[in-house]
Design a protein around this motif. Structure first.
Motif, PDB file in Angstrom:
ATOM      1  N   ALA A   1       0.827  -1.206   0.000  1.00 16.97           N
ATOM      2  CA  ALA A   1       0.000   0.000   0.000  1.00 16.97           C
ATOM      3  C   ALA A   1       0.859   1.252   0.000  1.00 16.97           C
ATOM      4  N   GLN A   2       2.008   1.189   0.681  1.00 19.33           N
ATOM      5  CA  GLN A   2       2.909   2.342   0.689  1.00 19.33           C
ATOM      6  C   GLN A   2       3.459   2.604  -0.707  1.00 19.33           C
ATOM      7  N   LEU A   3       3.849   1.545  -1.423  1.00 21.82           N
ATOM      8  CA  LEU A   3       4.311   1.724  -2.805  1.00 21.82           C
ATOM      9  C   LEU A   3       3.208   2.317  -3.665  1.00 21.82           C
ATOM     10  N   ALA A   4       1.964   1.852  -3.450  1.00 18.93           N
ATOM     11  CA  ALA A   4       0.840   2.345  -4.243  1.00 18.93           C
ATOM     12  C   ALA A   4       0.529   3.807  -3.953  1.00 18.93           C
ATOM     13  N   ALA A   5       0.916   4.268  -2.760  1.00 14.38           N
ATOM     14  CA  ALA A   5       0.713   5.676  -2.408  1.00 14.38           C
ATOM     15  C   ALA A   5       1.849   6.559  -2.903  1.00 14.38           C
ATOM     16  N   GLY A   6       2.907   5.953  -3.416  1.00  6.41           N
ATOM     17  CA  GLY A   6       4.032   6.735  -3.905  1.00  6.41           C
ATOM     18  C   GLY A   6       4.895   7.317  -2.816  1.00  6.41           C
ATOM     19  N   ALA A   7       4.768   6.808  -1.560  1.00  4.72           N
ATOM     20  CA  ALA A   7       5.545   7.340  -0.438  1.00  4.72           C
ATOM     21  C   ALA A   7       6.876   6.615  -0.380  1.00  4.72           C
ATOM     22  N   LEU A   8       7.836   7.065  -1.178  1.00  8.13           N
ATOM     23  CA  LEU A   8       9.116   6.375  -1.301  1.00  8.13           C
ATOM     24  C   LEU A   8      10.313   7.246  -0.953  1.00  8.13           C
ATOM     25  N   GLY A   9      10.099   8.537  -0.678  1.00  8.50           N
ATOM     26  CA  GLY A   9      11.190   9.420  -0.304  1.00  8.50           C
ATOM     27  C   GLY A   9      11.351   9.489   1.204  1.00  8.50           C
ATOM     28  N   VAL A  10      12.553   9.766   1.670  1.00  9.56           N
ATOM     29  CA  VAL A  10      12.822   9.856   3.106  1.00  9.56           C
ATOM     30  C   VAL A  10      11.910  10.900   3.741  1.00  9.56           C
TER      31      VAL A  10
END
Length: 527
Positions: free
Chosen positions: A244-253
């Motif tokens: 779900a985190q990948l799907a939200a695009g939350a990949l930056g520090v």
């Protein structure tokens, strides 16, 4: 050459869902789902592992039937996510020998969790978590005590059943699903000394690889069952929360995904491994750039709304929302609410004896109370728990303060979204399709293309953004502090959080970067 088509599979609790997206822009090309059935009895929660593959095969067959021939030929790969801590025992050839013990199956009990904690206390401390009864390692001890770990029996995680069927042989587990089985994420191996102390044979555990590793390709038998082209790469996945985190695009520090459904779960990105001595926070390894994905899952959430308004349909909830918005505008004093529908809390604090409360009473609808005020109090209570969660994460050493994505069923409520944004005091993003299956499509695309963040930028689309209202943020300070004080009084929350140590407001750089990224995404989506 046409853009590849990427497929994600989400093996959940109630259903399995398959999704195919356009590799150019993340547009959904086809989707299908099939139901799963559970058996619950007391602390036990089981599913039939055979149904995981049967229902997945049916969903994939429906998906491939819906794709046009050109898209089907362009399928570039797929990945599978599943629930965290769910596992089973198999024979040497991967045939299931036991029911699947689900993520929240607590039959192992606190004694098994305590034994696992003692055996690996030093390692678990370095990894920043504590063993919990529903995790997979205590489940292994439950099987050990019943003499079931003999004769070449092996342990498998939930997605391994599906990926093995796709490839046609037993395959490696991914390190994300292996976390709760005790896998050492720092050394990237099973901790043999810990397992020996527990009387467990390391040979009974699967090989483990990083998420994004190619496990094999779709075999002819699986191709016949699913309609997938034989030879399609099958990529090691991650847990559903990470997906779900990948799907939200939350990949930056410093970026986070907050999933609000029946319960509340947070997961973000940190440059270093956080450490929380209470065990409320635990971290996965990110599939990119040697980063960490800390987070936790609360037992509070929108389930408290269902508890107090059991007969409310969508229309009634819309009416309650409108009335609650009026209550907020009028500045009425609301009863302080800790919105726990069941018993026991696991994040942002660990308290097996925790119980929800509304005002000075239990978590029940007060006689004569105005429904709008009760609804507003519950929604505010969830937002306060969410803010406390970020404070606990910050205290553990997580990078916080960046933009947060709101996903989950409750993110469909605009008023509640803004309330949560105001309480957190940080910019918020609203992804258009934040389901875990999309996250697995992102992982497959990024792993096979060599750029997971780049794949997320292409495939994740934003529906909108929110910014906090400083005046409304200030209005929530006193009730927020009141809730923390009550949690401390009950002995559930560490006193250092009352008065709270505030999460630092986002820096101008954070805000500027978030705005630039959101504007760039919006420009890419314009025709």
């Amino acid at each position: 050459m046409p853009e590849p088509v990427w497929i994600g599979v989400d093996l959940g609790t109630q259903s399995v869902r398959a999704l195919a997206v356009d590799g150019a822009n993340g547009a959904t090309l086809a989707a299908a789902s099939r139901p799963l059935r559970s058996h619950r009895e007391g602390p036990r929660h089981e599913q039939d592992p055979a149904s995981w593959w049967e229902r997945t095969a049916e969903a994939l067959a429906a998906l491939t039937t819906a794709l046009d021939p050109a898209s089907l030929r362009a399928v570039g790969g797929l990945a599978v996510c599943a629930t965290s801590g769910t596992g089973l025992l198999t024979g040497p050839n991967g045939t299931p020998l036991t029911p699947g013990l689900m993520y929240d199956d607590g039959r192992a009990g606190t004694d098994a969790a305590a034994e696992a904690q003692r055996a690996g206390a030093g390692l678990w401390q370095r990894l920043g978590y504590r063993m919990q009864p529903a995790w997979a390692l205590p489940k292994l001890l439950w099987w050990r005590d019943r003499g079931l770990l003999t004769g070449g029996v092996r342990f498998a995680h939930q997605p391994d059943v599906v990926t093995a069927a796709l490839v046609g042989r037993p395959v490696a587990s991914d390190s994300s699903h292996a976390l709760k089985t005790g896998y050492d994420l720092l050394a990237e191996r099973w901790p043999e000394a810990v397992l020996t102390r527990l009387g467990l044979d390391p040979a009974s555990l699967p090989e483990v690889v990083r998420p994004g590793t190619v496990l094999g390709t779709v075999c002819r038998a699986a191709a016949a069952r699913t309609g997938l082209p034989a030879g399609t790469p099958v990529v090691a996945g991650m847990t559903d929360g990470c997906a779900a985190q990948l799907a939200a695009g939350a990949l930056g520090v410093g970026e986070w995904n907050s999933v609000l459904g029946t319960t509340l779960a947070l997961k973000g990105v940190s440059a270093s491994l956080p450490h929380d001595p209470t065990g409320a926070v635990y971290s996965h390894r990110a599939p990119h750039d040697e980063l960490w994905l800390p987070g936790g899952a609360s037992s509070t959430g929108a389930g408290a709304v269902r508890l107090l308004f059991p007969d409310a349909d969508a229309r009634a909830l819309d009416a309650l929302t409108a009335a609650a918005a009026r209550v907020e505008r009028e500045g009425r004093r609301l009863p302080v609410c800790y919105p726990l529908a069941g018993h026991g809390e696991r994040f942002p604090f660990v308290a097996p004896t925790a119980r929800g409360f509304l005002g000075d009473g239990p978590m029940a609808f007060p006689p004569g109370a105005e429904p709008a005020e009760v609804f507003a109090a519950v929604c505010a209570g969830v937002a306060y728990v969410e803010r406390l969660s970020f404070e606990v994460l910050a205290a553990a050493g997580s990078d916080v303060g960046g933009p947060v994505a709101f996903t989950g069923g409750a993110a469909r409520n605009p008023w509640w979204n803004q309330l949560r944004c105001d309480v957190l005091g940080v910019p918020v993003r609203l992804p258009s399709n934040p389901e875990p299956a999309l996250g697995m499509a992102v992982l497959a695309a990024g792993a096979l293309g060599g750029d997971i963040p780049g794949a997320a930028r292409r495939l994740v689309r934003l529906e909108g953004t929110l910014t906090p209202d400083p005046a409304r943020s200030a209005a929530h300070e006193e009730p927020y502090r009141d809730l923390l004080a009550r949690l401390v009084e009950r002995g559930w929350l560490d006193p250092r959080f009352s008065p709270p140590t505030h999460v630092p407001p986002p820096s101008p750089t954070h805000l500027d970067q978030a705005t630039e990224r959101d504007q760039a995404t919006e420009e890419e989506e314009r025709p």
